[in-house]
Design a protein around this motif. Structure first.
Motif, PDB file in Angstrom:
ATOM      1  N   GLN A 172       0.827  -1.199   0.000  1.00 32.10           N
ATOM      2  CA  GLN A 172       0.000   0.000   0.000  1.00 32.10           C
ATOM      3  C   GLN A 172       0.862   1.250   0.000  1.00 32.10           C
ATOM      4  N   LEU A 173       0.404   2.239  -0.766  1.00 30.90           N
ATOM      5  CA  LEU A 173       1.007   3.559  -0.700  1.00 30.90           C
ATOM      6  C   LEU A 173       0.563   4.228   0.595  1.00 30.90           C
ATOM      7  N   ALA A 174       1.508   4.818   1.318  1.00 30.68           N
ATOM      8  CA  ALA A 174       1.162   5.537   2.543  1.00 30.68           C
ATOM      9  C   ALA A 174       0.967   7.028   2.261  1.00 30.68           C
ATOM     10  N   GLY A 175       1.884   7.606   1.493  1.00 30.24           N
ATOM     11  CA  GLY A 175       1.783   9.029   1.198  1.00 30.24           C
ATOM     12  C   GLY A 175       3.064   9.550   0.604  1.00 30.24           C
ATOM     13  N   VAL A 176       3.110  10.866   0.435  1.00 30.84           N
ATOM     14  CA  VAL A 176       4.277  11.524  -0.151  1.00 30.84           C
ATOM     15  C   VAL A 176       4.641  12.736   0.698  1.00 30.84           C
ATOM     16  N   GLY A 177       5.898  13.122   0.642  1.00 26.48           N
ATOM     17  CA  GLY A 177       6.357  14.236   1.464  1.00 26.48           C
ATOM     18  C   GLY A 177       7.386  15.093   0.777  1.00 26.48           C
ATOM     19  N   LEU A 178       7.501  16.321   1.258  1.00 25.71           N
ATOM     20  CA  LEU A 178       8.528  17.252   0.779  1.00 25.71           C
ATOM     21  C   LEU A 178       9.219  17.874   1.977  1.00 25.71           C
ATOM     22  N   SER A 179      10.553  17.801   2.005  1.00 24.22           N
ATOM     23  CA  SER A 179      11.356  18.404   3.069  1.00 24.22           C
ATOM     24  C   SER A 179      12.328  19.392   2.444  1.00 24.22           C
ATOM     25  N   VAL A 180      12.513  20.519   3.109  1.00 22.70           N
ATOM     26  CA  VAL A 180      13.368  21.581   2.577  1.00 22.70           C
ATOM     27  C   VAL A 180      14.778  21.454   3.132  1.00 22.70           C
ATOM     28  N   ARG A 181      15.746  21.498   2.239  1.00 25.44           N
ATOM     29  CA  ARG A 181      17.152  21.541   2.615  1.00 25.44           C
ATOM     30  C   ARG A 181      17.789  22.802   2.035  1.00 25.44           C
ATOM     31  N   PHE A 182      19.096  22.958   2.188  1.00 29.36           N
ATOM     32  CA  PHE A 182      19.750  24.228   1.861  1.00 29.36           C
ATOM     33  C   PHE A 182      19.507  24.639   0.412  1.00 29.36           C
ATOM     34  N   ASN A 183      19.803  23.755  -0.523  1.00 24.24           N
ATOM     35  CA  ASN A 183      19.658  24.124  -1.934  1.00 24.24           C
ATOM     36  C   ASN A 183      18.789  23.144  -2.714  1.00 24.24           C
ATOM     37  N   SER A 184      17.960  22.382  -1.998  1.00 26.32           N
ATOM     38  CA  SER A 184      17.147  21.387  -2.684  1.00 26.32           C
ATOM     39  C   SER A 184      15.910  21.044  -1.871  1.00 26.32           C
ATOM     40  N   HIS A 185      14.991  20.357  -2.531  1.00 26.92           N
ATOM     41  CA  HIS A 185      13.837  19.769  -1.880  1.00 26.92           C
ATOM     42  C   HIS A 185      13.992  18.250  -1.916  1.00 26.92           C
TER      43      HIS A 185
END
Length: 238
Positions: free
Chosen positions: A158-171
């Motif tokens: 099963q797919l649980a979900g998706v996420g985005l985390s912010v770093r210095f010069n990238s996501h």
């Protein structure tokens, strides 16, 4: 999606056909507005929740021995495509600060490694330049709510979900699923993402990786449950 207001027609005769006032572009915008207003909400197959983590690195252990991030649920539950666009168009990714994260997760899951539904799972993580992050993120979310990612998984996963985390010069954009030992699912997720992305967004091989949640240094296995089975995952909406 924000739409232009209707043209002012006060004092003008009522007409059943297209208005003679305004430019052709304005008339088309009015027709589109009226069409969208008449459309019924297009339901998603599952309910989805949006979570925001202001301090992802600071996780606290709860009384039952599990770990929960400092999560805040944003807005109301997403139940339709219109709900998704309302949330997505009003959530500026470029204003999320360093080390903060946003998640779109299926109801019944939380974006925490130690969540009992996630402990055997894993995720693909894509390191995306910030200039491409918002577009990449929107497309991955659409793959999730449109069931594209679920449909590629092996039986029982099963797919649980998706996420985005912010770093210095990238996501860092991640895709979570339950069966972290299922190589068929792992390969299928990557193949689906690479197939769905346009050429300008396709990441280079050294900019993505897969990892089981339990392999993370900060993973803390939850204490065994004293009674009762693991709660069942919510069934798809009828």
């Amino acid at each position: 999606m924000a739409l232009r207001p209707s043209l002012l027609t006060r004092g003008l005769p009522t007409a059943s056909g297209p208005s003679d006032t305004g430019s052709p572009a304005e008339q088309r915008d009015d027709a589109k507005k009226n069409m969208l207003k008449a459309m019924r909400p297009l339901p998603t197959q599952h309910y989805w929740n949006v979570y925001f983590d202001r301090q992802q690195k600071d996780q606290q252990k709860s009384a039952d021995g599990t770990y929960t991030a400092t999560l805040e649920q944003l807005g109301s539950q997403i139940e339709s495509v219109q709900d998704f666009w309302r949330y997505n168009n009003n959530t500026p990714v470029d204003q999320i600060k360093m080390r903060e994260s946003i998640y779109l997760f299926k109801q019944g899951f939380q974006p925490v490694w130690e969540d009992r539904r996630n402990i055997d799972g894993g995720s693909w993580t894509f390191r995306v330049p910030k200039v491409n992050g918002p577009d990449f993120w929107t497309r991955v979310q659409l793959m999730a709510i449109g069931e594209k990612l679920q449909s590629c998984l092996d039986v029982g996963d099963q797919l649980a979900g998706v996420g985005l985390s912010v770093r210095f010069n990238s996501h860092l954009i991640s895709i979570w699923h339950r069966a972290g030992s299922n190589q068929k699912s792992i390969d299928a997720i990557l193949a689906t993402v690479l197939e769905e992305l346009p050429a300008e967004l396709k990441p280079k091989p050294d900019n993505y990786f897969y990892k089981k949640h339990s392999d993370h240094a900060g993973f803390k296995a939850p204490a065994p449950e004293s009674t009762g089975p693991i709660p069942a995952i919510q069934a798809p909406k009828a």
